[in-house]
Design an enzyme around this catalytic site. Structure first.
Site, PDB file in Angstrom:
ATOM      1  N   MET A  26       0.765  -1.371  -0.163  1.00 29.02           N
ATOM      2  CA  MET A  26       0.296  -0.073  -0.103  1.00 29.02           C
ATOM      3  C   MET A  26       0.571   1.129  -0.002  1.00 29.02           C
ATOM      4  O   MET A  26       1.779   1.099   0.643  1.00 29.02           O
ATOM      5  CB  MET A  26      -0.906  -0.069   1.254  1.00 29.02           C
ATOM      6  CG  MET A  26      -2.304   1.451   1.835  1.00 29.02           C
ATOM      7  SD  MET A  26      -3.379   1.144   2.787  1.00 29.02           S
ATOM      8  CE  MET A  26      -1.960   1.307   4.449  1.00 29.02           C
ATOM      9  N   CYS A  27       0.101   2.188  -0.469  1.00 28.01           N
ATOM     10  CA  CYS A  27       1.156   3.510  -0.726  1.00 28.01           C
ATOM     11  C   CYS A  27      -0.053   4.370  -1.444  1.00 28.01           C
ATOM     12  O   CYS A  27      -1.068   4.005  -0.990  1.00 28.01           O
ATOM     13  CB  CYS A  27       1.853   3.757  -1.970  1.00 28.01           C
ATOM     14  SG  CYS A  27       3.145   2.437  -2.057  1.00 28.01           S
ATOM     15  N   GLY A  28       0.384   5.917  -0.889  1.00 26.00           N
ATOM     16  CA  GLY A  28      -0.484   7.317  -0.855  1.00 26.00           C
ATOM     17  C   GLY A  28      -0.139   7.456  -1.688  1.00 26.00           C
ATOM     18  O   GLY A  28       1.038   8.334  -1.630  1.00 26.00           O
TER      19      GLY A  28
ATOM     20  N   ARG B  40      -1.466   5.564   4.457  1.00 22.84           N
ATOM     21  CA  ARG B  40      -1.195   4.870   3.414  1.00 22.84           C
ATOM     22  C   ARG B  40       0.113   4.360   3.663  1.00 22.84           C
ATOM     23  O   ARG B  40       0.651   3.153   2.608  1.00 22.84           O
ATOM     24  CB  ARG B  40      -1.827   4.708   2.630  1.00 22.84           C
ATOM     25  CG  ARG B  40      -3.305   5.306   3.142  1.00 22.84           C
ATOM     26  CD  ARG B  40      -4.098   5.947   1.264  1.00 22.84           C
ATOM     27  NE  ARG B  40      -3.089   4.488   0.117  1.00 22.84           N
ATOM     28  CZ  ARG B  40      -4.328   3.953  -0.141  1.00 22.84           C
ATOM     29  NH1 ARG B  40      -5.637   3.431   0.789  1.00 22.84           N
ATOM     30  NH2 ARG B  40      -3.975   2.242  -1.094  1.00 22.84           N
TER      31      ARG B  40
END
Lengths: 298, 227
Positions: A1-3, A32
């Site tokens: 997950m990343c933002g 995130r």
């Protein structure tokens, strides 16, 4: 997950607010991904070329580096150091300078080259990174930023986003590419140079290659949709523009909002909820395999 | 006695405080203010309360809902009304992907459009979408109804077990083992009931019905030798 977040200002009067608003958005995406972060700010293009550099050891002698770079490219180079980064200014050729730095300074990563872009990244708390590099005080026309939660590779600065390989082009990526090794080899044959083993850098290199070959940003992304295999939501910055694209099965989240004053994208709406005038914004989820692009030049 | 009306403002309260207040109630009308895209709002309710969320919400809003009626006056993020058991969840804007995923019962209404995988693995929930649904909607659907007043994206009803799908607009493509079926009087009657409950006044004759061809998951004696 990343933002990921991106903010493109349509209203020039908001330009002094770009950094502050981007920092607010980035803050909302800390949940995130809190192991690394980075951002690219696009200012009004200047005549000189700006080269954003990162010292991997943190103790690069920038004076010595710029002197030998001047000899190598035959043009004056000035630098402005911020923490472990330095922004170089030169009237010489940016691409030549980039390759020269990669050649002579193995301790330095060239983060970006261009007339508008400045790029900063680090490891650790995203809010601390944005404070360290003064994101909130930055003035500009558009910005993209990223918070990383490493899932498939180590927490090293080489894995921090954004990634840039071409002039004034960079991207942030949420997802993973499965065919990046082969693509990287192909792109090397086309003259791209890569500084990491990261999959997202390959996507950046792909777009840089296509635009160097004459494709528009939209055209380059259209081709990328055919050639990139994997999961991705990308926010892409160029000298004058900003674009968003999701892979054909839309694995990774994205939301876009637009008002008369700005266009914003993020992994989640709560980042956009911070922006002025959001209650009157058009808000939508970008469709799979569809390119959304805006340009100041239009 | 008129039910009491309570305002819960996320400008002052945390998501946890708001959810705790909603979960503790056994009746009443609640207005959740300044949702700001926060996740997991109005989750795990199990009493017949009425909740109005005044704005856009993040992921998993009204998840696991039982008995309660939750209205979102805005857009909803991923997984709205996930695993709903009963009651009503209404989104007045658009809903993101995996709307009402694995829902067992109740009614979920989206007045705008829903994106990918609406009704994925639905197990009895009724879903009515005023606009379009994205690709892979009703993926592995097991029971319940999905009604789409607009268009459906590609691979509608892929690997569907049992569930009824009604689409008024176009279907980009049907998924594996999903086929068009006749829209008989009994189906039109079910559809009319769903539309009426959802508050849409449209003619049932303009819909097409889709469901399982039952070739994928039913055991076939012809395959006996493979075991």
């Amino acid at each position: 997950m990343c933002g990921i977040v991106g903010l493109f200002l349509k209203n020039e009067a908001l330009q002094p607010e770009l950094g502050r608003l981007t920092a607010l958005m980035l803050h909302e995406m800390v949940d995130r991904g809190r192991d690394s972060a980075g951002f690219a700010v696009y200012e009004t293009p200047i005549a000189a070329t700006k080269i954003s550099c990162l010292s991997l050891s943190g103790d690069t002698d920038w004076t010595t580096l710029t002197r030998s770079l001047e000899e190598g490219i035959g043009a004056p180079v000035e630098f402005h150091q911020i923490e472990d980064h330095a922004i170089l200014h030169t009237t010489g050729d940016g691409a030549v300078a980039r390759n020269r730095i990669i050649e002579i300074a193995p301790d330095v990563t060239v983060l970006s080259v261009g007339h508008a872009i400045e790029l900063y990244k680090g490891i650790g708390d995203p809010d601390a990174i944005s404070a360290r590099f003064g994101l909130a005080q930055r003035v500009g026309r558009h910005a993209i930023a990223h918070t990383r939660m490493a899932t498939e590779s180590a927490v090293v600065i080489a894995g921090s986003h954004p990634f840039s390989t071409g002039a004034d082009t960079c991207l942030v990526h949420n997802g993973s590419l499965s065919n990046h090794n082969r693509l990287r080899e192909n792109l090397r044959r086309h003259g791209e140079t890569f500084q990491t083993e990261n999959d997202s850098e390959v996507a950046a290199g792909y777009l840089a290659w296509r635009m160097r070959e004459g494709d528009s940003l939209e055209g380059a992304i259209d081709r990328a949709l055919q050639d990139l295999d994997g999961f991705y939501t990308l926010a892409i910055g160029t000298r004058d523009g900003f674009a968003v694209v999701r892979d054909p099965i839309a694995c990774k989240p994205a939301v876009i909002a637009e008002t008369d004053d700005w266009v914003a994208m993020s992994s989640e709406f709560r980042a956009i909820a911070q922006l002025p005038g959001v209650t009157d914004a058009d808000i939508w989820e970008p469709k799979p395999a569809t390119v959304y692009a805006w340009s100041h030049a239009a | 006695m008129t039910p009491k009306r309570v305002e819960l403002d996320l400008a002052d309260l945390s998501v946890r405080q708001v959810n705790a207040a909603l979960q503790a109630a056994d009746q009443g009308i609640f207005h959740v203010l300044h949702p700001g895209g926060e996740h997991a709002l109005a989750c795990g309710l199990d009493a017949p309360i009425e909740v109005h969320v005044d704005g856009h919400v993040g992921y998993y809003c009204a998840g696991m809902n039982k008995h309660a009626s939750v209205t979102v006056r805005g857009n909803a993020g991923t997984g709205c009304a996930e695993n709903i058991m009963s009651g009503l969840v209404r989104v007045q804007g658009d809903a993101s992907q995996s709307l009402a995923a694995t829902g067992h019962g109740g009614l979920v209404v989206v007045e705008g459009s829903a994106s990918a995988r609406a009704g994925i693995s639905m197990k009895g929930v009724d879903i009515v979408v005023g606009g379009d649904v994205g690709h892979m909607s009703a993926f592995m659907a097991q029971a319940g109804h999905l009604v789409v007043l607009g268009d459906a994206g590609s691979d509608l009803g892929d690997s569907i077990y049992e569930a009824e799908i009604f689409v008024r607009g176009s279907v980009a493509s049907l998924g594996a083992d999903c086929e068009e079926k006749p829209l008989d009087e009994e189906h039109r009657s079910i559809l009319a009931g769903l539309l009426q409950r959802a508050g849409f006044a449209v003619d049932t004759a303009t819909f097409k019905r889709y469901g399982s061809a039952r070739r994928l998951y039913h055991f076939s004696i012809d395959h006996m030798d493979e075991y």
